[in-house]
Motif scaffolding. Structure first.
Motif, PDB file in Angstrom:
ATOM      1  N   LEU A   1     -10.911   9.863  -0.802  1.00  0.00           N
ATOM      2  CA  LEU A   1     -11.331   8.982  -1.891  1.00  0.00           C
ATOM      3  C   LEU A   1     -12.521   8.098  -1.533  1.00  0.00           C
ATOM      4  O   LEU A   1     -13.274   7.694  -2.411  1.00  0.00           O
ATOM      5  CB  LEU A   1     -10.180   8.081  -2.321  1.00  0.00           C
ATOM      6  CG  LEU A   1      -9.145   8.686  -3.243  1.00  0.00           C
ATOM      7  CD1 LEU A   1      -8.080   7.657  -3.579  1.00  0.00           C
ATOM      8  CD2 LEU A   1      -9.762   9.235  -4.496  1.00  0.00           C
ATOM      9  N   ALA A   2     -12.691   7.786  -0.269  1.00  0.00           N
ATOM     10  CA  ALA A   2     -13.704   6.812   0.149  1.00  0.00           C
ATOM     11  C   ALA A   2     -15.115   7.123  -0.339  1.00  0.00           C
ATOM     12  O   ALA A   2     -15.789   6.233  -0.856  1.00  0.00           O
ATOM     13  CB  ALA A   2     -13.674   6.652   1.658  1.00  0.00           C
ATOM     14  N   PRO A   3     -15.616   8.347  -0.215  1.00  0.00           N
ATOM     15  CA  PRO A   3     -17.011   8.585  -0.637  1.00  0.00           C
ATOM     16  C   PRO A   3     -17.194   8.790  -2.140  1.00  0.00           C
ATOM     17  O   PRO A   3     -18.322   8.885  -2.608  1.00  0.00           O
ATOM     18  CB  PRO A   3     -17.399   9.850   0.124  1.00  0.00           C
ATOM     19  CG  PRO A   3     -16.126  10.560   0.366  1.00  0.00           C
ATOM     20  CD  PRO A   3     -15.075   9.501   0.482  1.00  0.00           C
ATOM     21  N   THR A   4     -16.130   8.853  -2.900  1.00  0.00           N
ATOM     22  CA  THR A   4     -16.251   9.108  -4.337  1.00  0.00           C
ATOM     23  C   THR A   4     -16.516   7.805  -5.085  1.00  0.00           C
ATOM     24  O   THR A   4     -16.261   6.718  -4.566  1.00  0.00           O
ATOM     25  CB  THR A   4     -14.966   9.748  -4.883  1.00  0.00           C
ATOM     26  OG1 THR A   4     -13.892   8.818  -4.747  1.00  0.00           O
ATOM     27  CG2 THR A   4     -14.643  11.034  -4.167  1.00  0.00           C
TER      28      THR A   4
ATOM     29  N   GLY B   1     -15.263   2.074  -6.267  1.00  0.00           N
ATOM     30  CA  GLY B   1     -14.754   1.078  -7.223  1.00  0.00           C
ATOM     31  C   GLY B   1     -13.539   0.355  -6.686  1.00  0.00           C
ATOM     32  O   GLY B   1     -13.415  -0.868  -6.814  1.00  0.00           O
ATOM     33  N   ILE B   2     -12.622   1.098  -6.066  1.00  0.00           N
ATOM     34  CA  ILE B   2     -11.432   0.485  -5.466  1.00  0.00           C
ATOM     35  C   ILE B   2     -11.847  -0.472  -4.356  1.00  0.00           C
ATOM     36  O   ILE B   2     -11.315  -1.578  -4.242  1.00  0.00           O
ATOM     37  CB  ILE B   2     -10.480   1.575  -4.937  1.00  0.00           C
ATOM     38  CG1 ILE B   2      -9.876   2.365  -6.104  1.00  0.00           C
ATOM     39  CG2 ILE B   2      -9.377   0.972  -4.073  1.00  0.00           C
ATOM     40  CD1 ILE B   2      -9.108   3.601  -5.685  1.00  0.00           C
TER      41      ILE B   2
ATOM     42  N   SER C   1     -12.481  -5.882  -2.245  1.00  0.00           N
ATOM     43  CA  SER C   1     -13.317  -6.874  -1.561  1.00  0.00           C
ATOM     44  C   SER C   1     -13.438  -8.149  -2.387  1.00  0.00           C
ATOM     45  O   SER C   1     -13.434  -9.256  -1.835  1.00  0.00           O
ATOM     46  CB  SER C   1     -14.689  -6.300  -1.233  1.00  0.00           C
ATOM     47  OG  SER C   1     -15.387  -5.989  -2.414  1.00  0.00           O
ATOM     48  N   GLN C   2     -13.514  -8.029  -3.705  1.00  0.00           N
ATOM     49  CA  GLN C   2     -13.540  -9.218  -4.561  1.00  0.00           C
ATOM     50  C   GLN C   2     -12.215  -9.970  -4.481  1.00  0.00           C
ATOM     51  O   GLN C   2     -12.187 -11.201  -4.419  1.00  0.00           O
ATOM     52  CB  GLN C   2     -13.836  -8.836  -5.999  1.00  0.00           C
ATOM     53  CG  GLN C   2     -15.254  -8.392  -6.227  1.00  0.00           C
ATOM     54  CD  GLN C   2     -15.491  -7.910  -7.652  1.00  0.00           C
ATOM     55  OE1 GLN C   2     -14.602  -7.937  -8.481  1.00  0.00           O
ATOM     56  NE2 GLN C   2     -16.711  -7.458  -7.922  1.00  0.00           N
ATOM     57  N   LEU C   3     -11.114  -9.224  -4.447  1.00  0.00           N
ATOM     58  CA  LEU C   3      -9.799  -9.855  -4.340  1.00  0.00           C
ATOM     59  C   LEU C   3      -9.648 -10.596  -3.029  1.00  0.00           C
ATOM     60  O   LEU C   3      -9.187 -11.737  -2.996  1.00  0.00           O
ATOM     61  CB  LEU C   3      -8.721  -8.776  -4.480  1.00  0.00           C
ATOM     62  CG  LEU C   3      -7.277  -9.241  -4.379  1.00  0.00           C
ATOM     63  CD1 LEU C   3      -6.930 -10.112  -5.585  1.00  0.00           C
ATOM     64  CD2 LEU C   3      -6.346  -8.066  -4.298  1.00  0.00           C
ATOM     65  N   VAL C   4     -10.059  -9.961  -1.941  1.00  0.00           N
ATOM     66  CA  VAL C   4      -9.958 -10.607  -0.627  1.00  0.00           C
ATOM     67  C   VAL C   4     -10.843 -11.837  -0.545  1.00  0.00           C
ATOM     68  O   VAL C   4     -10.434 -12.876  -0.025  1.00  0.00           O
ATOM     69  CB  VAL C   4     -10.308  -9.588   0.485  1.00  0.00           C
ATOM     70  CG1 VAL C   4     -10.513 -10.269   1.823  1.00  0.00           C
ATOM     71  CG2 VAL C   4      -9.235  -8.527   0.586  1.00  0.00           C
ATOM     72  N   SER C   5     -12.052 -11.756  -1.075  1.00  0.00           N
ATOM     73  CA  SER C   5     -12.936 -12.922  -1.018  1.00  0.00           C
ATOM     74  C   SER C   5     -12.386 -14.061  -1.885  1.00  0.00           C
ATOM     75  O   SER C   5     -12.462 -15.227  -1.515  1.00  0.00           O
ATOM     76  CB  SER C   5     -14.353 -12.552  -1.423  1.00  0.00           C
ATOM     77  OG  SER C   5     -14.571 -12.702  -2.785  1.00  0.00           O
ATOM     78  N   GLY C   6     -11.779 -13.719  -3.037  1.00  0.00           N
ATOM     79  CA  GLY C   6     -11.162 -14.747  -3.886  1.00  0.00           C
ATOM     80  C   GLY C   6      -9.982 -15.406  -3.207  1.00  0.00           C
ATOM     81  O   GLY C   6      -9.820 -16.633  -3.266  1.00  0.00           O
ATOM     82  N   VAL C   7      -9.163 -14.624  -2.524  1.00  0.00           N
ATOM     83  CA  VAL C   7      -8.003 -15.179  -1.819  1.00  0.00           C
ATOM     84  C   VAL C   7      -8.460 -16.037  -0.651  1.00  0.00           C
ATOM     85  O   VAL C   7      -7.895 -17.128  -0.410  1.00  0.00           O
ATOM     86  CB  VAL C   7      -7.073 -14.045  -1.344  1.00  0.00           C
ATOM     87  CG1 VAL C   7      -6.028 -14.553  -0.372  1.00  0.00           C
ATOM     88  CG2 VAL C   7      -6.406 -13.365  -2.533  1.00  0.00           C
TER      89      VAL C   7
END
Length: 69
Positions: free
Chosen positions: A44-47, A52-53, A58-64
């Motif tokens: 899934l990583a290169p798709t 998107g995941i 990364s947005q979730l981690v930065s928000g937390v």
């Protein structure tokens, strides 16, 4: 396209394996599930779906991390 089809197949296998009862799993069974999940992540990583995941996580981690300060 082949990568997405294999990824979908692995995702279905993971869901089926995770629905089983925890007590019924052997150590080998748990290791096999981990290997399948890692293979799914590699596919899934290169798709665009994988990217998107990664962006969402990364947005979730930065928000937390900002909320913790």
């Amino acid at each position: 396209m082949v990568t997405i089809n294999v990824a979908v197949l692995l995702a279905v296998i993971v869901l089926i394996r995770l629905r089983r009862r925890t007590e019924a799993r052997s150590r080998f069974d748990e290791k096999l599930t981990v290997v399948i999940v890692l293979a799914l992540g590699v596919l899934l990583a290169p798709t665009p779906v994988g990217q998107g995941i990664m962006d969402i996580l990364s947005q979730l981690v930065s928000g937390v991390s900002q909320a913790g300060l």
